[in-house]
Design a protein around this motif. Structure first.
Motif, mmCIF file in Angstrom:
data_model
loop_
_atom_site.group_PDB
_atom_site.id
_atom_site.type_symbol
_atom_site.label_atom_id
_atom_site.label_comp_id
_atom_site.label_asym_id
_atom_site.label_seq_id
_atom_site.Cartn_x
_atom_site.Cartn_y
_atom_site.Cartn_z
ATOM 1 N N SER A 69 0.818 -1.070 0.208
ATOM 2 C CA SER A 69 -0.039 -0.082 -0.021
ATOM 3 C C SER A 69 0.769 0.977 0.109
ATOM 4 C CB SER A 69 -0.988 0.118 1.049
ATOM 5 O OG SER A 69 -0.135 0.228 2.522
ATOM 6 N N THR A 70 0.207 2.496 -0.453
ATOM 7 C CA THR A 70 0.771 3.558 -0.616
ATOM 8 C C THR A 70 -0.221 4.507 -0.219
ATOM 9 O OG1 THR A 70 2.400 2.966 -2.156
ATOM 10 C CG2 THR A 70 2.134 5.466 -1.876
ATOM 11 N N CYS A 71 -0.056 5.388 0.883
ATOM 12 C CA CYS A 71 -1.039 6.373 1.248
ATOM 13 C C CYS A 71 -0.472 7.830 1.195
ATOM 14 C CB CYS A 71 -1.195 6.102 2.581
ATOM 15 S SG CYS A 71 -2.415 7.119 3.699
ATOM 16 N N SER A 72 -1.536 8.597 0.703
ATOM 17 C CA SER A 72 -0.993 10.083 0.594
ATOM 18 C C SER A 72 -0.632 10.770 1.982
ATOM 19 C CB SER A 72 -2.368 10.878 -0.026
ATOM 20 O OG SER A 72 -3.595 10.521 0.864
ATOM 21 N N ASN A 73 -1.040 10.266 3.212
ATOM 22 C CA ASN A 73 -0.541 10.558 4.177
ATOM 23 C C ASN A 73 0.465 9.498 4.639
ATOM 24 O OD1 ASN A 73 0.034 11.324 6.878
ATOM 25 N ND2 ASN A 73 -2.010 10.800 7.632
ATOM 26 N N THR A 74 1.857 9.624 4.323
ATOM 27 C CA THR A 74 2.803 9.007 4.572
ATOM 28 C C THR A 74 2.964 8.483 5.924
ATOM 29 O OG1 THR A 74 4.396 10.482 4.206
ATOM 30 C CG2 THR A 74 3.912 9.258 2.288
ATOM 31 N N ALA A 75 2.742 9.363 6.675
ATOM 32 C CA ALA A 75 2.656 9.161 8.467
ATOM 33 C C ALA A 75 1.591 8.243 8.921
ATOM 34 C CB ALA A 75 2.722 10.607 9.201
ATOM 35 N N ASP A 76 0.834 7.849 8.264
ATOM 36 C CA ASP A 76 -0.211 7.116 8.565
ATOM 37 C C ASP A 76 0.225 5.526 8.555
ATOM 38 O OD1 ASP A 76 -2.388 5.206 9.217
ATOM 39 O OD2 ASP A 76 -3.883 6.868 8.663
ATOM 40 N N THR A 77 0.843 4.998 9.587
ATOM 41 C CA THR A 77 1.365 3.763 9.646
ATOM 42 C C THR A 77 0.624 2.625 9.288
ATOM 43 O OG1 THR A 77 1.374 3.673 11.831
ATOM 44 C CG2 THR A 77 3.502 4.567 11.002
ATOM 45 N N GLY A 78 -0.786 2.848 9.632
ATOM 46 C CA GLY A 78 -1.837 2.022 9.161
ATOM 47 C C GLY A 78 -2.158 1.583 7.818
ATOM 48 N N LEU A 79 -1.972 2.478 7.250
ATOM 49 C CA LEU A 79 -2.354 2.784 5.630
ATOM 50 C C LEU A 79 -1.323 2.758 4.660
ATOM 51 C CD1 LEU A 79 -5.518 5.198 5.533
ATOM 52 C CD2 LEU A 79 -5.398 2.955 6.132
ATOM 53 N N HIS A 80 0.005 3.417 5.135
ATOM 54 C CA HIS A 80 1.243 3.243 4.229
ATOM 55 C C HIS A 80 1.972 2.190 4.562
ATOM 56 C CE1 HIS A 80 3.690 5.612 1.744
ATOM 57 N NE2 HIS A 80 4.902 5.280 2.291
ATOM 58 N N ALA A 81 2.546 1.672 3.377
ATOM 59 C CA ALA A 81 3.671 0.739 3.241
ATOM 60 C C ALA A 81 3.126 -0.645 4.141
ATOM 61 C CB ALA A 81 5.037 1.306 3.872
ATOM 62 N N GLN A 82 2.087 -0.952 4.043
ATOM 63 C CA GLN A 82 1.428 -2.187 4.445
ATOM 64 C C GLN A 82 1.581 -3.190 3.404
ATOM 65 O OE1 GLN A 82 0.229 -2.986 7.762
ATOM 66 N NE2 GLN A 82 1.041 -0.945 7.725
#
Length: 522
Positions: A69-82
């Motif tokens: 996953s890649t999230c527009s809010n890269t600081a959201d560790t639940g959505l980004h880089a999963q």
């Protein structure tokens, strides 16, 4: 390792680490799936209430898959880089949608075909309000009926519209917000539709009046709502109807171009996108929008509506008008009448109830005036989905309609089962319009008597439909003689032998004065 059968839905859940006031607007998460062949497919995750986001994907290649996953809010560790992985297994069952794979365009682009090349005959029902209003037991009963009756698709509306302001799936108080609980109910309806072997054809934005979201939503909101539906249901076996019943030619057509591009463009930052489901527009009655949309990159097939009239001019629009003209123009697409005469609907012109014969007539005319791809059926009871006799909301001219169950087994429904059986007994993907087979056209004087003809490209099969009995005068040049002749009843599926045709000049007389199909083959 998690597993998912081919052509079904793989789903994974993500939990956001941050709070978002309006997740539809405030954050975007893209998940890229990498298949065993190295191909990449990117889809958007969607918000499903509280901190929950989900991603759905339809794998069609057996073997190991991975995702990130890649999230527009890269600081959201639940959505980004999963990250995750699963295995796609060959489907081992009887459901044609999963056994043959997703439905797209055939090689010649004149009809629909599954991923493995198996032709797909579109036989849809218009249950416009059904997914929104039904309870699980009602929807299950409906689907069992339509699957048994050999329907292959169901057209439904998935956002509130002028005929259903109660079952809301979004709010617009200051800004657009989706209601996940309402969408969860629709998940179950669309999923059940697929599980019964039927394509789901959701109308994203009904667009006829000021009370329809396709009209009153801003362009930005229409795109946001459409992208949410695409993210949520794009992994299902669907064919999208972007706009419903719209007068697109009376407004800004380029607005719909932009909405379509905004909804069906690849997710932000995606290196590849999921193969798109087919998309069309559903225009208002006797409105032809082919040239306005055919070159749009998201547009997949031509939908039109011949509507619910019976005047001479209305009939001529279908048999001699736009549907009779552009089927060879590039780029080629399947052409489907998404709303012909509805059984039991009050005609615009005579004010009489539309009969089963008029339903059959519109269906066979529509299938033979262009290369056949399929046809849609409809009746008042099912589209409205009432539970008591009543006048549908915002449809006073229709009058009182019966509860939805009354539309399950009308005569016209059985005629559609007969129709599909007939066409699938033939090499129907090879049929092309062939009005040159008629030495005379009874419909020149009276469109109610218009005869429609088609033949295969190799000249070995011809199909000639006459809406009323009588004599047909034929010129069979281009066909392979001799031909065996049979009369086929579109009412009950019976065949009546009509002898052998050895001369290109032939006269054939129907068994009675009902509508008939003359089948000629080698």
């Amino acid at each position: 390792m998690l597993e998912a059968p081919s052509a079904t839905v793989f789903e994974s859940t993500l939990s956001a680490a941050a709070d978002y006031d309006n997740p539809l607007r405030d954050v975007t998460t893209v998940v890229t799936f990498t298949g065993p062949d190295g191909s990449g497919h990117a889809v958007e995750a969607f918000w499903d209430g509280d901190q929950t986001f989900r991603v759905r994907f339809c794998p069609e290649v057996a073997g190991p898959w991975s995702w990130e996953s890649t999230c527009s809010n890269t600081a959201d560790t639940g959505l980004h880089a999963q990250r995750g992985e699963f295995r796609c297994l060959p489907y081992d069952g009887d459901n044609p949608l999963y056994r043959h794979g997703s439905v797209g365009l055939s090689a010649d682009r004149h009809h629909f075909a599954h991923r493995d090349g198996t032709p797909f005959f579109w036989l849809a029902d218009t249950a416009w309000n059904g997914a929104l209003k039904s309870d699980p037991q009602e929807w299950e009963s409906y689907l069992k009926h339509r699957a048994k009756q050999r329907f292959t698709a169901v057209q439904v509306v998935t956002t509130q519209w002028r005929a259903n302001q109660t079952d809301r799936v979004f709010t617009l108080d200051g800004e657009l917000r989706v209601l996940p609980e309402a969408f969860q109910r629709l998940d179950a309806r669309l999923g059940a539709t697929n599980d019964h072997g039927l394509i789901a054809a959701p109308v994203m934005l009904w667009a006829l009046t000021k009370d329809d979201p396709g009209v009153y939503l801003s362009e930005e909101d229409a795109i946001a709502l459409g992208r949410y539906q695409q993210a949520r249901w794009g992994a299902y076996q669907v064919m999208w109807i972007l706009g419903g019943d719209g007068r697109y030619l009376e407004g800004d057509v380029t607005r719909w171009h932009r909405i379509g591009r905004g909804i069906f463009s690849p997710p932000f930052g995606a290196r590849a996108s999921l193969p798109a489901r087919l998309v069309t527009m559903h225009p208002c009655g006797t409105s032809w929008v082919v040239k306005e949309f055919r070159h749009e990159p998201w547009f997949g097939f031509h939908g039109y509506q011949s509507g619910h009239g019976d005047s001479d001019d209305h009939l001529r629009w279908l048999i001699n008008g736009p549907p009779d003209q552009p089927w060879q123009a590039e780029p080629v697409h399947p052409i489907v009448n998404l709303e012909p005469n509805y059984e039991t609907h009050i005609s615009y012109h005579s004010k009489r109830r539309i009969t089963p014969q008029q339903v059959r007539r519109a269906a066979y005319w529509s299938l033979l005036v262009t290369p056949p791809a399929g046809i849609t059926y409809g009746n008042n009871s099912v589209w409205w989905w009432g539970r008591q006799p009543e006048v549908p909301l915002a449809h006073d001219a229709i009058g009182v309609v019966d509860p939805w169950q009354a539309g399950l087994d009308l005569p016209g429904v059985g005629n559609m089962t007969v129709l599909r059986d007939f066409f699938e007994s033939l090499p129907w993907p090879q049929l092309r319009p062939a009005q040159q087979l008629l030495a005379t056209q009874p419909g020149d004087e009276d469109p109610n008597r218009h005869v429609m003809a088609a033949a295969t490209t190799d000249g070995t099969v011809a199909v000639i439909y006459t809406p009323v009995g009588g004599e047909l005068s034929l010129v069979l040049k281009g066909l392979t003689l001799p031909l065996q002749a049979q009369w086929f009843s579109p009412r009950n599926g019976d065949y009546t032998a009509a002898g052998q045709v050895t001369s290109p000049n032939a006269r054939m007389t129907t068994p009675d004065h009902e509508d008939w199909v003359l089948l000629l083959n080698t």
